[in-house]
Design a protein around this motif. Structure first.
Motif, PDB file in Angstrom:
ATOM      1  N   THR A  55      49.453  37.411  45.139  1.00  0.00           N
ATOM      2  CA  THR A  55      49.094  37.905  43.881  1.00  0.00           C
ATOM      3  C   THR A  55      48.061  37.862  44.391  1.00  0.00           C
ATOM      4  O   THR A  55      46.984  38.524  43.766  1.00  0.00           O
ATOM      5  N   ALA A  56      47.253  36.866  43.930  1.00  0.00           N
ATOM      6  CA  ALA A  56      46.153  35.868  43.461  1.00  0.00           C
ATOM      7  C   ALA A  56      44.701  37.019  44.946  1.00  0.00           C
ATOM      8  O   ALA A  56      43.868  37.140  44.218  1.00  0.00           O
ATOM      9  N   ALA A  57      45.366  36.282  46.168  1.00  0.00           N
ATOM     10  CA  ALA A  57      44.698  36.615  46.936  1.00  0.00           C
ATOM     11  C   ALA A  57      44.618  38.333  46.649  1.00  0.00           C
ATOM     12  O   ALA A  57      43.103  38.649  46.714  1.00  0.00           O
ATOM     13  N   LEU A  58      45.649  39.282  46.361  1.00  0.00           N
ATOM     14  CA  LEU A  58      45.725  40.152  46.335  1.00  0.00           C
ATOM     15  C   LEU A  58      44.321  41.575  45.295  1.00  0.00           C
ATOM     16  O   LEU A  58      43.711  41.996  44.860  1.00  0.00           O
ATOM     17  N   ASP A  78      44.026  32.932  52.688  1.00  0.00           N
ATOM     18  CA  ASP A  78      45.187  33.287  51.457  1.00  0.00           C
ATOM     19  C   ASP A  78      46.352  34.454  52.510  1.00  0.00           C
ATOM     20  O   ASP A  78      47.410  34.435  52.096  1.00  0.00           O
ATOM     21  N   LEU A  79      45.688  34.935  53.270  1.00  0.00           N
ATOM     22  CA  LEU A  79      47.026  36.357  53.397  1.00  0.00           C
ATOM     23  C   LEU A  79      47.008  35.843  55.204  1.00  0.00           C
ATOM     24  O   LEU A  79      48.038  35.567  54.737  1.00  0.00           O
ATOM     25  N   MET A 104      49.329  35.488  35.222  1.00  0.00           N
ATOM     26  CA  MET A 104      48.392  35.737  36.385  1.00  0.00           C
ATOM     27  C   MET A 104      48.734  37.789  36.754  1.00  0.00           C
ATOM     28  O   MET A 104      47.644  38.408  36.055  1.00  0.00           O
ATOM     29  N   VAL A 105      49.651  38.392  36.376  1.00  0.00           N
ATOM     30  CA  VAL A 105      50.241  39.180  36.084  1.00  0.00           C
ATOM     31  C   VAL A 105      49.246  40.417  34.853  1.00  0.00           C
ATOM     32  O   VAL A 105      49.294  41.332  35.038  1.00  0.00           O
ATOM     33  N   THR A 106      50.288  39.499  33.900  1.00  0.00           N
ATOM     34  CA  THR A 106      49.998  40.032  32.636  1.00  0.00           C
ATOM     35  C   THR A 106      48.896  40.325  32.143  1.00  0.00           C
ATOM     36  O   THR A 106      48.001  41.350  31.962  1.00  0.00           O
ATOM     37  N   GLY A 107      47.633  39.290  32.620  1.00  0.00           N
ATOM     38  CA  GLY A 107      46.542  39.162  32.029  1.00  0.00           C
ATOM     39  C   GLY A 107      45.570  40.174  33.290  1.00  0.00           C
ATOM     40  O   GLY A 107      44.666  40.978  32.247  1.00  0.00           O
ATOM     41  N   ALA A 108      45.973  40.266  34.364  1.00  0.00           N
ATOM     42  CA  ALA A 108      44.732  41.611  35.007  1.00  0.00           C
ATOM     43  C   ALA A 108      45.308  43.284  34.320  1.00  0.00           C
ATOM     44  O   ALA A 108      44.119  43.754  33.967  1.00  0.00           O
TER      45      ALA A 108
END
Length: 523
Positions: free
Chosen positions: A128-131, A366-367, A444-448
């Motif tokens: 998720t961070a990489a994407l 990372d992927l 992480m998803v919430t912040g983005a």
């Protein structure tokens, strides 16, 4: 020779210097860790200027002087927020991240650190961070290419596409060849060019004034630039006039972004020792502070400089963002002026190269590698990373060929997006033992999402900068979800305690690296 010819000569000198540094870095790059992270051998001066140059971009040379020229010192709050944020980040994130990233299975990218820190076997956090990095930075790189094309268009009256290709080709070339070392050391040169230009231009302009003391009163008593009603800008030197509490908080909140910017925190991970973060902080804050003062001096001196002589004028009559460039052209011989003008190009290229390397590293490290049964050999990984640099640049260039508001508008959210998605997660990762995978992923998803949506809705973005709700929401969600779900394993908590102790040892003694700290802890 014509002015444009001298400018071309200056640009050619600059471009060949960048390529020479790229070749030097190529000679000193023999393994994958060299290419991605400089084998953790960056001295603090290089790390500090590299982080600063890749951070500030053209805003420092054009956006900030223009805003100060138009509105006065009330526009300084963003710079104040950035200075505070950078100082705090170098103080509490840099030394601990340098230690913990090595302890966490020698993590060499930000997503790999988050994943290894949590021992996330699902790889959801890392992916998720990489994407998020790949999505935002691809558009960010594209915006740098657009800026490069516009630069050539405005400076030489040349073709946008030709200028874009030249800037992109040289940036991609030295990043492709030399990797992290090339990006870092070209950033140092670019940072020094930016610094010298911001000090030299206003100083020389000041010396041309009939009465240099006018800079303290002219803007408040005389017409200049956009102020044409006969009274000037009486509030030019006030930092509070017209600044609401929400605006003040929003401007200062820019500093929160430093905790989660991948192209900045990667410099912390590359330091030789955790204790060297102190010296990095000193050099970084000194460079940034003097550059901000240079931008302020450019705006303040500019109010008199362009009013004193009716034969000269600012090219940009709307935002007045060309005052720095216009001063350089007027004051110096075309060759020197051309070298001064390269400061803007340096700002563009330093940011773009850092982002290119971060994206390529995320693609490969990372992927791709996490889904392979067997990790490729060192030089295969290096060549794959180089291939990724080219691939990302091609996509970014395709987006930049016909620039539109949707691309450039997305860039405005990138700082807040990264700061909100990764900033709270970074702090929790380094300082909270209870953090778990579910909390990290949710935060992480919430912040983005919150920062992106908030910045996209005019009714919301007009109230306060999206970093504030994005960062706050991410921090709250991370804490709540981690608290109500299963605690991290005993192994993860043991890793955290060991990492904290090792970090304290390594941070306290300037002669100790992580390996020595480990030996002391065992003893």
């Amino acid at each position: 020779m014509t002015e444009s010819t001298w400018f071309v000569i200056a640009i050619v000198i600059y471009m060949f210097t960048m390529l020479a540094i790229g070749y030097w870095s190529y000679v000193h790059t023999s393994k994958y860790d060299d290419y991605v992270l400089g084998d953790r051998g960056l001295n603090p001066f290089v790390a500090a200027l590299s982080a600063g140059a890749s951070d500030m971009s053209g805003w420092l040379l054009m956006g900030l002087p223009g805003a100060l020229f138009v509105s006065g010192l009330s526009e300084l709050w963003i710079a104040v927020g950035l200075l505070i944020g950078s100082f705090v980040s170098w103080s509490i994130v840099a030394p601990r991240l340098r230690s913990y990233s090595e302890i966490a299975q020698n993590s060499i990218t930000l997503p790999s650190f988050f994943g290894n820190r949590l021992r996330d076997h699902t790889r959801s956090v890392r992916v998720t961070a990489a994407l998020i990095i790949i999505l935002f930075f691809t558009f960010y790189v594209s915006s740098g290419m657009v800026s490069g094309g516009r630069y050539f268009e405005a400076t030489f009256g040349g073709d946008y596409l030709t200028g874009m290709i030249i800037v992109a080709a040289v940036t991609v070339a030295y990043t492709f060849i030399g990797g992290f070392l090339a990006v870092s050391y070209t950033d140092v040169v670019q940072g020094l060019i930016m610094f010298l230009a911001l000090i030299l231009v206003p100083t020389m302009a000041l010396l041309t004034l009939d009465n240099p003391a006018d800079i303290f009163t002219w803007a408040t008593e005389h017409d200049y630039g956009p102020w044409t009603d006969g009274t000037g800008n009486p509030e030019f030197f006030s930092m509070f006039t017209g600044v609401s509490v929400a605006t003040l908080i929003g401007h200062l909140a820019w500093g929160l972004g430093y905790f989660g910017q991948p192209h900045i925190v990667i410099r912390y991970m590359a330091l030789r020792r955790p204790s060297e973060a102190r010296r990095g902080r000193m050099w970084g804050i000194l460079w940034m502070g003097l550059c901000v003062l240079g931008a302020l001096a450019t705006a303040t001196v500019g109010t008199v400089f362009f009013s004193q002589n009716p034969d000269i004028a600012v090219t940009d009559r709307e935002a007045f963002e060309t005052i720095f460039l216009d001063m350089g052209r007027i004051l110096f011989h075309p060759l020197i002026a051309g070298l001064v003008l390269t400061a803007v190009l340096a700002a563009i290229m330093s940011t773009m190269s850092s982002q290119l390397l971060v994206v390529s590293s995320s693609l490969i490290e990372d992927l791709m590698t996490i889904f392979l049964k067997k990790r490729p050999e060192e030089m295969v990984l290096v060549n794959l990373s180089r291939t990724a640099v080219v691939a990302v640049s091609v996509v970014a260039a395709a987006l930049a060929v016909n620039p539109n508001d949707s691309i450039l508008g997305l860039v405005a959210f990138a700082w807040a997006g990264f700061g909100s998605a990764f900033g709270p997660l970074m702090l929790f990762s380094l300082y909270w033992k209870r953090l778990n995978t579910a909390g990290a992923l949710a935060g992480m998803v919430t912040g983005a999402v919150v920062s992106f949506v908030w910045g996209s809705v005019e009714a919301l973005s007009g109230t306060i900068y999206e970093m504030v709700p994005g960062f706050a929401a991410a921090a709250l969600v991370t804490w709540i979800v981690s608290s109500v779900t299963r605690a991290p394993s005993a192994e993860v908590q043991s890793d955290f305690e060991r990492a904290s102790k090792l970090a304290e040892i390594a941070e306290s003694d300037p002669d100790v690296d992580i390996a020595e700290a480990g030996r002391r802890l065992e003893a």
